[in-house]
Structures are given as C-alpha cells and as structure tokens.
Write a protein that holds these residues in place. Structure first.
Motif, mmCIF file in Angstrom:
data_model
loop_
_atom_site.group_PDB
_atom_site.id
_atom_site.type_symbol
_atom_site.label_atom_id
_atom_site.label_comp_id
_atom_site.label_asym_id
_atom_site.label_seq_id
_atom_site.Cartn_x
_atom_site.Cartn_y
_atom_site.Cartn_z
ATOM 1 N N ALA A 45 5.435 -1.413 -19.356
ATOM 2 C CA ALA A 45 5.232 0.322 -18.853
ATOM 3 C C ALA A 45 5.353 0.040 -17.285
ATOM 4 C CB ALA A 45 3.752 0.732 -19.289
ATOM 5 N N GLY A 46 6.208 0.891 -16.507
ATOM 6 C CA GLY A 46 6.128 0.695 -15.052
ATOM 7 C C GLY A 46 6.613 -0.590 -14.446
ATOM 8 N N ARG A 47 7.590 -1.262 -15.401
ATOM 9 C CA ARG A 47 7.910 -2.488 -14.799
ATOM 10 C C ARG A 47 9.495 -2.904 -15.260
ATOM 11 N NH1 ARG A 47 5.046 -8.076 -15.409
ATOM 12 N NH2 ARG A 47 6.394 -8.183 -17.335
ATOM 13 N N PHE A 48 10.507 -3.021 -14.475
ATOM 14 C CA PHE A 48 11.989 -2.954 -14.706
ATOM 15 C C PHE A 48 12.608 -4.220 -13.993
ATOM 16 C CE2 PHE A 48 10.251 1.415 -14.593
ATOM 17 C CZ PHE A 48 10.486 1.827 -15.965
ATOM 18 N N ARG A 49 13.557 -4.575 -14.363
ATOM 19 C CA ARG A 49 14.299 -5.486 -13.616
ATOM 20 C C ARG A 49 15.019 -5.050 -12.483
ATOM 21 N NH1 ARG A 49 16.406 -9.726 -18.547
ATOM 22 N NH2 ARG A 49 14.404 -10.141 -18.774
ATOM 23 N N GLN A 50 15.452 -3.806 -12.573
ATOM 24 C CA GLN A 50 16.106 -3.184 -11.480
ATOM 25 C C GLN A 50 15.097 -1.934 -11.184
ATOM 26 O OE1 GLN A 50 20.089 -1.835 -10.611
ATOM 27 N NE2 GLN A 50 19.308 0.124 -9.921
ATOM 28 N N HIS A 51 14.280 -1.986 -10.191
ATOM 29 C CA HIS A 51 13.679 -0.895 -9.851
ATOM 30 C C HIS A 51 13.575 -0.434 -8.386
ATOM 31 C CE1 HIS A 51 10.804 -3.975 -8.017
ATOM 32 N NE2 HIS A 51 10.127 -2.797 -7.280
ATOM 33 N N HIS A 52 13.044 0.886 -8.154
ATOM 34 C CA HIS A 52 13.203 1.377 -6.715
ATOM 35 C C HIS A 52 11.897 1.325 -6.086
ATOM 36 C CE1 HIS A 52 16.541 2.362 -9.315
ATOM 37 N NE2 HIS A 52 17.338 2.649 -8.274
ATOM 38 N N GLN A 53 12.130 0.911 -4.582
ATOM 39 C CA GLN A 53 10.971 0.854 -4.132
ATOM 40 C C GLN A 53 11.458 1.644 -2.555
ATOM 41 O OE1 GLN A 53 9.596 -2.946 -2.750
ATOM 42 N NE2 GLN A 53 9.036 -3.555 -4.741
ATOM 43 N N PHE A 54 10.370 2.384 -1.964
ATOM 44 C CA PHE A 54 10.384 2.986 -0.764
ATOM 45 C C PHE A 54 9.369 1.825 0.052
ATOM 46 C CE2 PHE A 54 6.407 5.082 -0.147
ATOM 47 C CZ PHE A 54 5.888 5.123 -1.634
ATOM 48 N N GLY A 55 9.768 1.855 1.341
ATOM 49 C CA GLY A 55 9.019 1.175 2.192
ATOM 50 C C GLY A 55 8.816 1.347 3.771
ATOM 51 N N PHE A 56 7.762 1.030 4.196
ATOM 52 C CA PHE A 56 7.437 1.462 5.938
ATOM 53 C C PHE A 56 7.076 0.226 6.439
ATOM 54 C CE2 PHE A 56 7.703 6.241 6.049
ATOM 55 C CZ PHE A 56 7.986 6.487 4.850
ATOM 56 N N GLU A 57 7.850 -0.096 7.639
ATOM 57 C CA GLU A 57 7.443 -1.479 8.234
ATOM 58 C C GLU A 57 7.205 -1.012 9.823
ATOM 59 O OE1 GLU A 57 7.152 -3.660 6.268
ATOM 60 O OE2 GLU A 57 8.416 -3.480 4.650
ATOM 61 N N VAL A 58 6.358 -1.544 10.414
ATOM 62 C CA VAL A 58 6.089 -1.542 12.141
ATOM 63 C C VAL A 58 6.252 -2.772 12.378
ATOM 64 C CG1 VAL A 58 4.681 -0.742 13.758
ATOM 65 C CG2 VAL A 58 4.728 0.749 11.696
ATOM 66 N N LEU A 59 7.422 -3.066 13.511
ATOM 67 C CA LEU A 59 7.463 -4.467 13.825
ATOM 68 C C LEU A 59 7.172 -4.371 15.434
ATOM 69 C CD1 LEU A 59 10.458 -4.725 11.783
ATOM 70 C CD2 LEU A 59 9.176 -6.911 12.040
ATOM 71 N N GLY A 60 6.498 -5.184 15.684
ATOM 72 C CA GLY A 60 6.168 -5.326 17.352
ATOM 73 C C GLY A 60 4.838 -4.754 17.648
ATOM 74 N N ALA A 61 3.892 -4.305 16.707
ATOM 75 C CA ALA A 61 2.729 -3.842 17.298
ATOM 76 C C ALA A 61 1.334 -4.416 16.213
ATOM 77 C CB ALA A 61 2.583 -2.576 16.944
ATOM 78 N N GLY A 62 0.560 -5.438 16.921
ATOM 79 C CA GLY A 62 -0.384 -5.615 16.243
ATOM 80 C C GLY A 62 -1.534 -5.042 16.058
#
Length: 424
Positions: free
Chosen positions: A119-136
């Motif tokens: 349930a809720g786990r697949f071999r191909q699944h889809h993700q959305f992601g947000f990343e911030v690089l260069g700020a600590g």
RNA sequence: GUGGCUAUAGCUCAACUGGCUAGAGCGCUGGACUGUGGAUCCAGGUGUUGGGGGUUCAAGUCCCCUUAGCCACCCCA
C-alpha cells in the motif's frame, strides 16, 4: 503468445484518473510559483556512482533497491531512486551558483526502487521535490517545511504530523556516534542481527530499528539532538523558534534519522494517519555536505521530496467519502455529425475553423446513422451537436442542437461560429 | 529478501460437500427508429476460470509449482 502486463510495481494511469494527476501536478506548480521556485528536469538515469557517492553506498536504497544496468558502452547506469542527488549534480555541472544564490528549484517525476510493492509503495512511483542550494540559514529550513505544508493544505489534506529532529553535522556527529555506539555496546548481544550490523557500520541507523525486542535498549540511547555542537544546537533552536513563530505545529522525534546518508542537521517527515503502514507523505532535511561530496565547493542545501501516489491516496479516499465527483472527462464544446460524403468534407473544414476559434471540437469519423452519431455525442457529453446533412448543406445551414435541453435551431454556416460563441 | 490473504467476462460478483454446455448486473456494439441522443425492448461472450503440472470416471472447486495483486515486515515517498 502470452499477453504482457505492466511490470510488477508499475501502473498505468488511465483516464479519467490521469486528469486527477494533472490537477495534482498543477497544484504543486502553483505552490512552487507562490514560493518562487523554478522547475528543473534531470535525466531518469544517472551514473550509478552519483547515487553511491551522494546517497551513500551503505544505505538500503543504494545497496539493495536500485535498478542498475550496464549500457552498450559498458557504463554503469542507474534509474534514479530519488531526486536530490541529481539536482545537486546538475547544480554543480552547470555552475548554477552563477545565476545567483540561493537557487530555489523544484522537480516532478518518476523514481525507481526495487522493492516489494505494498500500500502506497511501488517500483515506479512519482515524487515532487523542492530544493534550496546555497543557503544555510534556519529560515530556509523553515521555508522548505512550509512549502510541503502548503501543498498538503492546498490539497485539502488536514490530518498530518510534522516530525522534526537534528542529526548534527560533520563536526559533531562523529562524537555523537561514538557515544551512541558505546551506549549500546553492553547490550550488543541482545540486539537483533540488523542492529549488530548497524552498530559496527552505521550506528545512526540503530535508532531506526523497529524490532520490538530492541526497543527497550534503543529507548535509552542518547539523542543526537542532545549531543550537537554549538552551531548545530543554535541552528536547531532557531528552526523551532521560527516554526513556533508561524504557528506550525511539529513534534520532536529523537529517533528520526532518515535512510539517506547526505543529511546533516535538520531532518523532517510529514506523516499522515490516513495512509497505512507507509505513512510518510514527504521527507527531507538539510544536506550541507552533498555538493562537496560530489566534487563541488562546500555548498549548503536543504529540501524535501513527497510522493504523488500517497497524496493521491488520501485525496481519492477523501473524495470518495464526500462523494465528490471525479474530474469530468475531456468534454467537447461541439460534436460534428455529418450525413453523406459532402457533409463529411464540410464537417472536416468546419472543425478546423471552430478549433482555430478556440472551441473543443470532436466529430464522428464514420458514416453511421444520425441516431448512432448522436449517441456518440451524448456519451461524450458534448454541449452542442452540429448536424450537417445533405439538405442543410444545399441550403448553406446546419442544425445546432443544445444537448442538455434537447432543443435545436437552424443556423447559417457563415454565422455558426458567432452563434456558438454567443451561447458561450 | 521474508510472511499472510487472494486470482472466474472490460468492471462488480455468482456457480451446493468435486458432477451437465461456467451465469447475472453494469458497461460496450448493433437493431427496433432507412434524418434526431438520454428511457424501453431485442440481439451480441472462441471467459485458454492468471499460467503450468498433478490427483480423479469427472477439477473453477482438491494438491504442488509459478506469476501477479493486496496487506504486513524491512525500508521509505
């Protein structure tokens, strides 16, 4: 010849469900715009080494869940199991720091992991992601968490918990790991075999063990958040202070460590009680050493990734309860019905003209009876059916039938477009 | 990788303790209606009962193997 099905753990997204995906993706893009994150698209496969170095060769994801293959040139490639490593790689490869810091990026797409489906786990699944690089700054950690919450709130998902922890940095973590390892050494013979292996190789993962017999010992284990260096401690406190400031409830979870090696300092997960055993809606944290690990200059980063299937699982469950209708299937404004070869040609020409004017136009493709062509128009839920028979053609007119009312009027072909427009 | 449950038509499901040609509803196609949809009626199924093997006079039903789905472990999104 045996029929072929989609491979295990993959799924076809058919209409009308595909419309739901488009809707969800639209919401994510809208949130990205409101926080001013730009979209980045990276390849579905990368050099295997990227994930070995970035995610960590001792992690479960890398050592037992990757789709790795050799291409015809003998390169070892891997279908991406997650998105952050590739974003960091692209940031470095294209010197994105030159666009100005920080870089605020988001992505959306399929990820691949060789796992047993559930349930809720697949071999191909889809993700959305947000990343911030260069700020600590802690402020950025908080923004990223806020983005995740904004997505779920926009979706109307109310029931979720934000779990938060800090696992320290390269300076203070070795010290903590030594303390942790030492604290468990007396109980080593009573811990499960996994834990014994982790004790030697990756003691942080000890805290992740769910084996009931290990819990009494692990519950007494020292917390990473209690063994931070000064900088990490004040960073963690600032994150919590800012979350309090915006009144975003969170729960400190000392045993939250995450299964990817690149994390430093802040780690978080958002879980939902409506999901089942795989209850994480999204997870993420800070990764201040990742870019350097990949060969770049030290660059702080923070981000998260969420599962589209899991968000959708809650959405459709909720809609079923409220008996919210499925998003409507693609609906024609106009369905063209024609009788006879000349009318068919006229319909083809008319369809071009009406589409040019922005209408959604569908038509019958064969020469069946008027009755059966109307049945098709009805099944497709057309607003208007335009009937062109030989009689109409001779007189330069068409019958415009308003399907919901069952009323039709005769309109000259030259005024057809104007007529349809005034009807909206 | 480990365990539990399951598998019959496009979908949802029937078929007594093994027994006749595996049925129904929905959907789909056509017709009644040769130029008017939705309602009604009629007609339309070569379903390898997931696949393979076995037991039996006889298997959808029992046994074994396999594949897939669901659920859980593990891990995560």
């Amino acid at each position: 010849m045996e029929a072929l099905n989609a491979p295990r753990g993959t799924q076809d997204i058919l209409p009308p469900d595909s419309a739901l995906w488009v809707e969800l993706e639209g919401i994510i893009r809208r949130v990205a715009r409101s926080f001013v994150y730009e979209e980045i698209r990276t390849p579905l496969f990368e050099h295997s080494e990227l994930f070995q170095r970035g995610v960590g060769s001792l992690t479960d994801i890398v050592c037992k869940e990757m789709y790795t293959f050799a291409d015809q040139g003998g390169r070892s490639l891997t279908l991406r199991p997650e998105g952050t490593a590739a974003v960091a790689r692209a940031y470095l490869q294209h010197n994105m720091a030159n666009r100005g810091l920080p870089q605020k990026l988001f992505y959306l797409g399929p990820m691949f992991r060789y796992e047993r489906p559930q349930a809720g786990r697949f071999r191909q699944h889809h993700q959305f992601g947000f990343e911030v690089l260069g700020a600590g700054e802690a402020l950025v950690d908080v923004e990223v968490i806020t983005v995740a919450i904004a997505v779920y709130r926009t979706l109307g998902i109310q029931r979720f918990t934000v779990l938060l922890n800090s696992i320290g940095c390269r300076n203070c973590r070795p010290n903590y790991l030594a303390i942790l390892r030492e604290s468990m050494t007396p109980h080593l013979d009573k811990l499960c075999s996994d834990c014994q292996r982790r004790h030697a190789g990756n003691p942080l993962r000890l805290l992740d063990c769910k084996n009931p017999s290990c819990q009494p010992y692990l519950d007494q284990a020292p917390h990473s958040a209690g063994n931070l260096c000064l900088d990490c401690r004040s960073h963690f406190q600032e994150v919590q202070r800012l979350l309090d400031l915006i009144a975003l409830p969170f729960q400190l979870e000392p045993r939250l460590v995450r299964g990817l090696d690149y994390y430093t300092r802040t780690v978080f997960e958002v879980t939902s009680p409506d999901l089942g055993a795989q209850n994480a809606l999204c997870g993420g944290g800070r990764y201040d050493d990742l870019v350097a690990t990949l060969g770049g200059s030290p660059t702080p980063g923070v981000g998260f990734a969420g599962g589209l299937e899991r968000a959708l699982l809650i959405l459709v469950g909720r809609r079923a309860m409220n008996s919210t209708p499925q998003p409507a299937a693609a609906r024609p404004d106009v369905f063209l019905v024609h009788l006879g070869p000349e009318a068919q040609e006229k319909a083809l020409l008319l369809s071009q003209e009406l589409r040019q004017a922005g209408l959604a136009v569908d038509q019958s493709y064969d020469t069946r009876s008027l009755s059966s062509q109307l049945k098709i128009a009805n099944r497709k839920n057309a607003r208007y059916t335009v009937i062109i028979g030989e009689n109409e053609l001779r007189r330069g007119v068409a019958m415009v039938r308003e399907m919901a009312l069952g009323q039709q009027t005769e309109v000259t072909l030259t005024s057809l477009l104007a007529h349809l427009r005034t009807k909206g």
